[in-house]
Design a protein around this motif. Structure first.
Motif, PDB file in Angstrom:
ATOM      1  N   GLY A   1     -10.247  -6.514  -4.762  1.00 43.33           N
ATOM      2  CA  GLY A   1     -10.136  -5.386  -3.875  1.00 43.33           C
ATOM      3  C   GLY A   1      -9.112  -5.742  -2.781  1.00 43.33           C
ATOM      4  N   SER A   2      -9.429  -7.017  -1.956  1.00 36.25           N
ATOM      5  CA  SER A   2      -8.823  -7.530  -1.156  1.00 36.25           C
ATOM      6  C   SER A   2      -7.138  -8.061  -1.467  1.00 36.25           C
ATOM      7  CB  SER A   2      -9.343  -8.844  -0.563  1.00 36.25           C
ATOM      8  OG  SER A   2      -9.527  -9.750  -1.359  1.00 36.25           O
ATOM      9  N   LEU A   3      -7.017  -8.598  -2.750  1.00 41.82           N
ATOM     10  CA  LEU A   3      -5.884  -8.920  -3.340  1.00 41.82           C
ATOM     11  C   LEU A   3      -4.824  -7.715  -3.318  1.00 41.82           C
ATOM     12  CD1 LEU A   3      -6.742 -11.609  -6.054  1.00 41.82           C
ATOM     13  CD2 LEU A   3      -5.410 -11.891  -4.004  1.00 41.82           C
ATOM     14  N   ARG A   4      -5.448  -6.466  -4.065  1.00 39.56           N
ATOM     15  CA  ARG A   4      -4.744  -5.433  -4.356  1.00 39.56           C
ATOM     16  C   ARG A   4      -4.490  -4.640  -3.092  1.00 39.56           C
ATOM     17  NH1 ARG A   4      -3.779  -4.703  -9.814  1.00 39.56           N
ATOM     18  NH2 ARG A   4      -2.754  -2.670  -9.164  1.00 39.56           N
ATOM     19  N   GLY A   5      -5.349  -4.722  -2.115  1.00 36.92           N
ATOM     20  CA  GLY A   5      -5.140  -4.018  -0.887  1.00 36.92           C
ATOM     21  C   GLY A   5      -4.457  -4.690   0.179  1.00 36.92           C
ATOM     22  N   ALA A   6      -3.818  -5.940   0.200  1.00 35.94           N
ATOM     23  CA  ALA A   6      -3.406  -6.835   0.952  1.00 35.94           C
ATOM     24  C   ALA A   6      -2.216  -6.125   1.611  1.00 35.94           C
ATOM     25  CB  ALA A   6      -3.191  -8.189   0.494  1.00 35.94           C
ATOM     26  N   ARG A   7      -2.197  -6.158   2.985  1.00 32.85           N
ATOM     27  CA  ARG A   7      -0.975  -5.634   3.478  1.00 32.85           C
ATOM     28  C   ARG A   7      -0.285  -6.419   4.654  1.00 32.85           C
ATOM     29  NH1 ARG A   7      -0.427   0.323   3.039  1.00 32.85           N
ATOM     30  NH2 ARG A   7      -2.241   1.286   1.742  1.00 32.85           N
ATOM     31  N   GLY A   8       0.907  -6.570   4.811  1.00 35.43           N
ATOM     32  CA  GLY A   8       1.369  -7.639   5.888  1.00 35.43           C
ATOM     33  C   GLY A   8       0.862  -8.968   5.605  1.00 35.43           C
TER      34      GLY A   8
ATOM     35  N   ILE B   1      11.819   3.616  -4.692  1.00 31.95           N
ATOM     36  CA  ILE B   1      11.592   3.201  -3.149  1.00 31.95           C
ATOM     37  C   ILE B   1      10.241   3.578  -2.471  1.00 31.95           C
ATOM     38  CG2 ILE B   1      12.557   4.063  -1.101  1.00 31.95           C
ATOM     39  CD1 ILE B   1      15.168   4.654  -2.347  1.00 31.95           C
ATOM     40  N   ILE B   2       9.728   2.596  -2.208  1.00 32.54           N
ATOM     41  CA  ILE B   2       8.502   2.722  -1.474  1.00 32.54           C
ATOM     42  C   ILE B   2       8.682   2.912  -0.026  1.00 32.54           C
ATOM     43  CG2 ILE B   2       6.272   1.430  -0.982  1.00 32.54           C
ATOM     44  CD1 ILE B   2       6.874  -0.440  -3.456  1.00 32.54           C
ATOM     45  N   SER B   3       7.857   3.953   0.521  1.00 36.18           N
ATOM     46  CA  SER B   3       7.954   4.400   1.922  1.00 36.18           C
ATOM     47  C   SER B   3       7.157   3.507   2.815  1.00 36.18           C
ATOM     48  CB  SER B   3       7.630   5.972   2.182  1.00 36.18           C
ATOM     49  OG  SER B   3       7.711   6.081   3.367  1.00 36.18           O
ATOM     50  N   GLY B   4       7.811   2.768   3.618  1.00 36.21           N
ATOM     51  CA  GLY B   4       7.226   2.027   4.460  1.00 36.21           C
ATOM     52  C   GLY B   4       8.089   0.667   5.087  1.00 36.21           C
ATOM     53  N   GLY B   5       7.595  -0.125   5.922  1.00 37.54           N
ATOM     54  CA  GLY B   5       8.497  -0.852   6.652  1.00 37.54           C
ATOM     55  C   GLY B   5       7.858  -1.227   7.800  1.00 37.54           C
ATOM     56  N   GLN B   6       8.423  -1.369   8.971  1.00 33.98           N
ATOM     57  CA  GLN B   6       7.678  -1.753  10.294  1.00 33.98           C
ATOM     58  C   GLN B   6       6.419  -0.971  10.673  1.00 33.98           C
ATOM     59  OE1 GLN B   6       9.147  -4.772  10.857  1.00 33.98           O
ATOM     60  NE2 GLN B   6       9.721  -4.363  13.107  1.00 33.98           N
ATOM     61  N   THR B   7       6.623   0.439  10.409  1.00 32.94           N
ATOM     62  CA  THR B   7       5.584   1.088  10.989  1.00 32.94           C
ATOM     63  C   THR B   7       4.493   1.190   9.849  1.00 32.94           C
ATOM     64  OG1 THR B   7       6.644   3.306  10.271  1.00 32.94           O
ATOM     65  CG2 THR B   7       6.987   2.428  12.396  1.00 32.94           C
ATOM     66  N   MET B   8       4.631   0.937   8.858  1.00 33.10           N
ATOM     67  CA  MET B   8       3.861   0.970   7.652  1.00 33.10           C
ATOM     68  C   MET B   8       3.948   0.130   6.428  1.00 33.10           C
ATOM     69  SD  MET B   8       2.686   4.617   5.405  1.00 33.10           S
ATOM     70  CE  MET B   8       4.701   4.989   4.840  1.00 33.10           C
ATOM     71  N   ASN B   9       3.155  -0.904   6.550  1.00 27.90           N
ATOM     72  CA  ASN B   9       3.451  -2.122   5.479  1.00 27.90           C
ATOM     73  C   ASN B   9       2.767  -1.590   4.029  1.00 27.90           C
ATOM     74  OD1 ASN B   9       2.954  -4.643   7.818  1.00 27.90           O
ATOM     75  ND2 ASN B   9       4.862  -3.527   7.339  1.00 27.90           N
ATOM     76  N   PRO B  10       3.228  -1.674   3.000  1.00 29.15           N
ATOM     77  CA  PRO B  10       2.863  -1.165   1.872  1.00 29.15           C
ATOM     78  C   PRO B  10       1.907  -2.167   1.355  1.00 29.15           C
ATOM     79  CG  PRO B  10       5.192  -1.962   1.437  1.00 29.15           C
ATOM     80  CD  PRO B  10       4.814  -1.648   3.063  1.00 29.15           C
ATOM     81  N   SER B  11       0.968  -1.987   0.656  1.00 32.09           N
ATOM     82  CA  SER B  11      -0.157  -2.896   0.239  1.00 32.09           C
ATOM     83  C   SER B  11       0.494  -3.717  -1.223  1.00 32.09           C
ATOM     84  CB  SER B  11      -1.480  -2.145  -0.133  1.00 32.09           C
ATOM     85  OG  SER B  11      -1.320  -1.244  -1.528  1.00 32.09           O
ATOM     86  N   THR B  12      -0.240  -4.836  -1.656  1.00 29.69           N
ATOM     87  CA  THR B  12       0.136  -5.297  -2.702  1.00 29.69           C
ATOM     88  C   THR B  12      -0.113  -4.433  -4.030  1.00 29.69           C
ATOM     89  OG1 THR B  12      -0.509  -7.574  -2.244  1.00 29.69           O
ATOM     90  CG2 THR B  12      -0.618  -7.026  -4.385  1.00 29.69           C
TER      91      THR B  12
END
Length: 553
Positions: free
Chosen positions: A76-83, A359-370
Motif C-alpha cells: 500500500g505504501s509503495l504504490r501510494g507513495a507521492r513525492g 499525460i498525467i495531470s500533476g506537478g508542483q501542486t499535485m505530485n502523482p503517486s507511484t
C-alpha cells in the motif's frame, strides 16, 4: 503492566494510530517547507502515502496474520507513495516489513531493532545521493537509539526513548543543512516521521483514538506481485468501470479539473482526469455512471464511452479507445512510448504535440503517486517507455514505478522542470537504445535553465533575500533569483539574473492561467527589447500557481 512485545492486532492498530496522527498534523508539516511557495506538499505527500497503506490494512479481516498485515503496509505504501518524502517513507515501511513478516508470534524489541535497521538500509538505497539533515538522518537516529535496548527492556520505555531521541535529531537538522537554518525550520520529512511515532506512542499509552480510515481515491493492490488492475477490479465494491472522453467546449481550467476529479472521487474510486489540448480522458469506478456522465456533459460533448460491469467478471483495464487499440497484443507494441507529468492544458498540449502517449495531470501542486505512474505504464502499448517526471519531487516515484514494472523497459528521464522535459523529448532519437537516449536527453537538459514566478505564502529569508508574505518571487534552478511586489518587474529581474549567470540563445516563455494573453505579449516585448539577439517564443502554458515558467537554452 510492563510489556516487552506486541501482538499482530496491536501492531496493526499502532500503525493506524501513526497514520492518523500524521494526517492530523499534515498542514503543520506542509508549513515547514523551506521555500515559501503556495504548493507546500511534504505533509500532504507523506499523509497520502501512509493512508494508502492504512486503507489496505483496514480492508483486511481482523484475524489477518502478521505476514498479511506487513504485505498490506508494504504494498500500500509503495504504490501510494507521492513525492520524495512519501517514497522514502514507503521504503522505510518496506524495509521494516521485510523483517517483521518473518516473525511467527509476537514482535519483540529485538525484532523491532532489526526491522529499523532494514528500514534505514532500504531508505538510504532508494536515494541516489543521500543528504544528511533529512528524514534519512532522523530514521537513522531512531535505529541507533533503539539498538541500545534488548528484549529485557520495557516496550513503553523503548518507545518513549526513541521519540525523545528522534526529536533531538530533528532539532539538529538545521545544523546539518544550512538552508533549513536560514529558513528557520527543521526538516519537514523528519518532522512527519516523528509525528507517525507520536501517534504510535499515544495509542500504546492507552489514549482513545479514532482509527477509522476514510475511503479516499487511493488504490488497493499488490505492489509486488501480478497485475494491479486484475486484483483491484476483482475486489472492487463498485459495479461499473467506465472510461470516456469529453470534447471540451467550455472553460476547463486546472481548478475545474481538480474540482471534477474530487467529484469523481466522491462517486467511486480509480478516478483519473487527463487533459490534452481540448480533450479530457476520464476513468472512474462507480455505482452511478449516469450521474457521472451528466456532470461531465456540463463541460462538453462525450465520446468513446465505455461502461463495464465489474460484477460480470470483465477484466478490461480502463483506457481510452486509442490506448485499447494498441494494448491488446504485446507483439504489436511499438518500440517507444512516452509518459509526461504536466500541469496546465497548454503545457500538456505541448507534450501531446511532441508525441507523448499519456499525460498525467500533476506537478508542483499535485505530485502523482507511484500507482498513478504504474497505471499509465500499463496503458501505453510500447516495449520501451520514457517517463518524464518534469519535477524533482516526482523523480523518485517514477523510479519506484520503474522498479515495480516487469514486462516493459522503463526509462526515467530525470527532468526536474517542464522545460527540461520538453527539451528531452525534442532530442529523442528513435534509432537509439533506451540507455543511449537517456544519456543524450540528460546531457541536453543540462543546457536548460528554468525560472518560475509565483508568490510567497509566508515571511522568511532565503539566499540573502528578505521575503514577505504575498511578495512575488522569481525562483531559478539554484534558488531565489528575484523578489518584488510586481509580477512583470520581478519576472524581468529573474530573466536578467538567468541571462547573466548562464546566457543562452533561446528564451521560451510559458504563461499561466492567471496571466492574460495581452500581459504575456507585453512581457515578451520587454524581454525582446533586452535580448533581441535571442530567439524568443511565447506559449500559453495554463499552469496554476506559477505566473510564468521561463526557460533559457
Amino acid at each position: 503492566m510492563a510489556s516487552n512485545s506486541i501482538d499482530t492486532r496491536m501492531f496493526r492498530n499502532l500503525f493506524l494510530a501513526g497514520a492518523k496522527n500524521l494526517e492530523f498534523k499534515k498542514e503543520y508539516i506542509n508549513e515547514l517547507n523551506v521555500f515559501p511557495v503556495p504548493d507546500g506538499d511534504t505533509g500532504t505527500n507523506m499523509t497520502l502515502t501512509i493512508m494508502s497503506a492504512a486503507r489496505e490494512l483496514q480492508a483486511l479481516p481482523e484475524d489477518a496474520d502478521l505476514k498479511t498485515v506487513c504485505k498490506a503496509i508494504s504494498s500500500g505504501s509503495l504504490r501510494g507513495a507521492r513525492g520524495n518524502s512519501g517514497v522514502i517513507l514507503s521504503q522505510l515501511f518496506r524495509g521494516m516489513c521485510k523483517v517483521l513478516k518473518t516473525v511467527e508470534d509476537k514482535i519483540t524489541i529485538e525484532d523491532l531493532i532489526q526491522s529499523f535497521d532494514k528500514a534505514v538500509e532500504s531508505a538510504y538505497k532508494a536515494v541516489m545521493k543521500p543528504t544528511e539533515g533529512t528524514i534519512l538522518t532522523v530514521s537513522k537516529g531512531i535505529y541507533e537509539k533503539a539498538s541500545e535496548y534488548d528484549n529485557n527492556s520495557d516496550m513503553s520505555e523503548f518507545i518513549d526513548a526513541i521519540i525523545v531521541h528522534a526529536q533531538k535529531v530533528l532539532e539538529s537538522t538545521p545544523e546539518m543543512l544550512p538552508v533549513l537554518k536560514q529558513a528557520g525550520v527543521v526538516d519537514s520529512g523528519g518532522a512527519g516521521l516523528l509525528e507517525v511515532l507520536k501517534g504510535v506512542q499515544r495509542y500504546f499509552r492507552g489514549e482513545q483514538m479514532d482509527l477509522s480510515i476514510g475511503d479516499e481515491n487511493e488504490p488497493s493492490a499488490d505492489a509486488e506481485e501480478g497485475s494491479a488492475l486484475a486484483k483491484s477490479r476483482s475486489s472492487s465494491k463498485y459495479t461499473y468501470d467506465m472510461a470516456f472522453t469529453i470534447l471540451l467546449t467550455r472553460n476547463f481550467n486546472i481548478k475545474q479539473e481538480q474540482d471534477f476529479l474530487k467529484y469523481l472521487e466522491s462517486m467511486g474510486d480509480r478516478a483519473t482526469v487527463n487533459v490534452v489540448d481540448t480533450n479530457a480522458a476520464i476513468t472512474v469506478r462507480t455505482n452511478d455512471p449516469g450521474l457521472v456522465l451528466q456532470r461531465a456533459l456540463s463541460f462538453g460533448d462525450l465520446t468513446d464511452i465505455r461502461i463495464d460491469n465489474l460484477k460480470a467478471g470483465k477484466e478490461k483495464a480502463p483506457a481510452t479507445q486509442k490506448e485499447e487499440k494498441g494494448a491488446v497484443d504485446p507483439s504489436q507494441w511499438k518500440d517507444a512510448g512516452f509518459i509526461a507529468i504536466s500541469a496546465g492544458d497548454g503545457l500538456s498540449a505541448v507534450f501531446g504535440d511532441l508525441g507523448a502517449d499519456h499525460i498525467i495531470s500533476g506537478g508542483q501542486t499535485m505530485n502523482p503517486s507511484t500507482d498513478d505512474i504504474l497505471l499509465a505504464i500499463e496503458k501505453v502499448p510500447a516495449k520501451t517507455i520514457y517517463v518524464l517526471p518534469n519535477n524533482k519531487n516526482i523523480i523518485m516515484a517514477a523510479n519506484q514505478a520503474r522498479d515495480l514494472t516487469k514486462d516493459k523497459e522503463i526509462v526515467v528521464v530525470p527532468s526536474k522542470t517542464i522545460p527540461q522535459g520538453i527539451a528531452a523529448m525534442i532530442n529523442f532519437m528513435p534509432d537509439q537504445s533506451g540507455e543511449e537516449n537517456l544519456a543524450a536527453m540528460t546531457e541536453v537538459m543540462r543546457d536548460v535553465s528554468t525560472g518560475q514566478v509565483t508568490y510567497a505564502v509566508r515571511d522568511t529569508e532565503l539566499g540573502g533575500k528578505v521575503i514577505h508574505e504575498n511578495d512575488i518571487m522569481g525562483i531559478g534552478d539554484g534558488g531565489i533569483l528575484a523578489v518584488g511586489q510586481d509580477v512583470g518587474k520581478t519576472t524581468l529581474e529573474m530573466v536578467d539574473v538567468m541571462m547573466k549567470d548562464k546566457g543562452g540563445e533561446l528564451i521560451s516563455i510559458y504563461y499561466g492561467e492567471d496571466i492574460k494573453e495581452s500581459e504575456a505579449q507585453e512581457m515578451t516585448k520587454q524581454i525582446r527589447e533586452r535580448y533581441g539577439d535571442c530567439d524568443i517564443e511565447l506559449v500559453r502554458g495554463g499552469q496554476p500557481i506559477y505566473y510564468y515558467l521561463i526557460s533559457i537554452e
